[in-house]
Scaffold this active site. Structure first.
Site, PDB file in Angstrom:
ATOM      1  N   ARG A   1     -21.651  -0.718 -15.970  1.00 54.37           N
ATOM      2  CA  ARG A   1     -20.996   0.272 -15.069  1.00 54.37           C
ATOM      3  C   ARG A   1     -20.344   1.151 -16.132  1.00 54.37           C
ATOM      4  NH1 ARG A   1     -20.706   0.661  -9.739  1.00 54.37           N
ATOM      5  NH2 ARG A   1     -21.468  -1.197  -8.670  1.00 54.37           N
TER       6      ARG A   1
ATOM      7  N   ARG B   1       1.037   8.245   9.494  1.00 55.56           N
ATOM      8  CA  ARG B   1      -0.046   8.992   9.035  1.00 55.56           C
ATOM      9  C   ARG B   1      -1.310   8.733   9.819  1.00 55.56           C
ATOM     10  NH1 ARG B   1      -0.350   9.594   2.706  1.00 55.56           N
ATOM     11  NH2 ARG B   1      -1.840  11.444   2.947  1.00 55.56           N
TER      12      ARG B   1
ATOM     13  N   PRO C   1      -0.326  -0.535   1.635  1.00 59.92           N
ATOM     14  CA  PRO C   1      -0.322  -1.777   0.954  1.00 59.92           C
ATOM     15  C   PRO C   1      -1.776  -2.076   0.397  1.00 59.92           C
ATOM     16  CG  PRO C   1      -0.472  -1.706   3.734  1.00 59.92           C
ATOM     17  CD  PRO C   1      -0.960  -0.389   2.987  1.00 59.92           C
ATOM     18  N   GLU C   2      -1.248  -2.987  -0.683  1.00 60.82           N
ATOM     19  CA  GLU C   2      -2.409  -3.418  -1.240  1.00 60.82           C
ATOM     20  C   GLU C   2      -2.345  -5.037  -1.086  1.00 60.82           C
ATOM     21  OE1 GLU C   2      -2.382  -1.901  -5.276  1.00 60.82           O
ATOM     22  OE2 GLU C   2      -1.318  -0.156  -4.757  1.00 60.82           O
TER      23      GLU C   2
END
Length: 272
Positions: free
Chosen positions: A153, A112, A2-3
Site C-alpha cells: 500500500r 447531524r 464515536p470511534e
DNA sequence: AGTCGCCTGGTA
DNA sequence: TACCAGGCGACT
C-alpha cells in the site's frame, strides 16, 4: 463522533439496562435513519422482542433480538444511544425511541442526522461485515496480520488507518494518537514503513484503543455513554486537538495539517 | 485517489 | 461570514 473505544463504552454502559429486556413499542421520528425498511416495518420487527445480546463490531453496535434478529446502530459523527426513563422529556434531536418493559426507553439522538440503523436476520451479519477489517483488540489480530494488511500500500499511513476495510474501529482521534506513539509521520506511505515501524504501530494502536476504553472514551463535543456520562480520555490526548501546544515528549509545538480532508495532528520532531 | 454531500452548531 | 467537526459513501 464515536470511534471504537466510545462505541465499546456505550455497549458496556448499556449492557445491564438492556440485557433481557423486552421492546414493547417505539417511535421513529426521522425515517431516513432506518435503512432498507419503512419505519412501520422496523417497529413491527423489533416490537415484542427480547434483547438477548449486545455486541460490537468496529464502530457498529449490534443488539441481538430473540437470538435471531440483529438491530445494528452506527452513530457516525454525533449519534448518541441513551437509556432514559420513559417519563423523561424528549431531548432535542431524538429520532428513535424504543420503549422497554420496566419503564425505560432506549433513545437515539443525532444532532447531524448522519447515523444509520438496520434490522435484519442475524444470519446476514457475516455478509454485512464481510469487507470490514480485523478487530484490533482481538487475539487473532497479530503483528503478522497487520503487516500483511499494509503490504504494497503506497497510501499515506494515516489514510489507511481510517479505512475500515484495513482495520476496524479507528477514527481521526485514535489514528493521530497511535501514529504519535509509534513515532510515525501521518504522511508516510504505508509501504515505506520499516518492520519496526509496523510493529510499533501495531502496539500503539492497541495501546491507545485500550487507554480510550479505560477512560470511558473521548468527549470532545457530543460524546456521552449510554447512561449520559462523558468520558475523560480527552484529558489524556497527546496530539489530537493540541495544535500549537507543546509536545508531551519534546516540547515542540504540535502541528496540524489537512490530510485527505481530515485534520491531522502530529509532532514534527518526534515523528519521522 | 481525491472531492463532495449529507446535516447542524460552535467558533474564529 | 466562513470554516470546522469524532464518518462514510457516492461521485468524478
Amino acid at each position: 463522533m464515536p470511534e471504537l473505544p466510545e462505541v465499546e463504552t456505550i455497549r458496556l454502559s448499556l449492557l445491564p439496562g438492556l440485557l433481557g429486556k423486552q421492546i414493547t413499542g417505539g417511535e421513529v421520528l426521522l425515517p431516513k435513519l432506518i435503512q432498507e425498511l419503512s419505519p412501520e416495518e422496523f417497529l413491527a420487527g423489533v416490537s415484542k422482542r427480547e434483547i438477548t445480546a449486545l455486541k460490537r463490531r468496529g464502530k457498529y453496535l449490534i443488539l441481538e433480538l430473540d437470538q435471531k434478529w440483529a438491530l445494528i446502530v452506527h452513530l457516525r459523527m454525533t449519534g448518541q444511544l441513551v437509556l432514559e426513563n420513559t417519563e423523561a422529556a424528549m431531548v432535542k434531536a431524538t429520532y428513535l425511541k424504543l420503549q422497554l418493559n420496566e419503564g425505560y426507553d432506549l433513545r437515539y439522538r443525532d444532532q447531524r442526522k448522519f447515523g444509520r440503523i438496520w434490522l435484519f436476520e442475524a444470519s446476514r451479519l457475516t455478509d454485512f461485515f464481510a469487507k470490514l477489517g480485523p478487530e484490533p483488540l482481538e487475539d487473532d489480530f497479530t503483528v503478522a496480520v497487520w503487516e500483511k494488511r499494509l503490504q504494497k500500500r503506497q497510501l499515506a499511513i494515516k489514510k489507511l488507518l481510517l479505512n475500515q476495510e484495513i482495520i476496524a474501529g479507528l477514527g481521526n482521534i485514535y489514528a493521530d494518537e497511535a501514529l504519535f506513539l509509534a513515532g510515525i509521520l501521518p504522511e508516510r506511505p504505508a509501504n515505506q514503513l520499516t518492520e519496526l515501524d509496523v510493529k510499533n504501530l501495531y502496539t500503539s494502536i492497541r495501546q491507545v484503543l485500550q487507554e480510550g476504553i479505560e477512560h470511558r472514551g473521548t468527549s470532545k463535543k457530543d460524546y456521552l455513554d449510554g447512561t449520559g456520562q462523558p468520558g475523560s480520555y480527552q484529558e489524556k490526548l497527546r496530539v489530537y486537538g493540541r495544535k500549537n501546544l507543546p509536545c508531551v515528549a519534546c516540547g515542540e509545538p504540535i502541528l496540524k495539517v489537512n490530510l485527505g480532508g481530515r485534520g491531522t495532528h502530529y509532532c514534527g520532531k518526534c515523528q519521522h
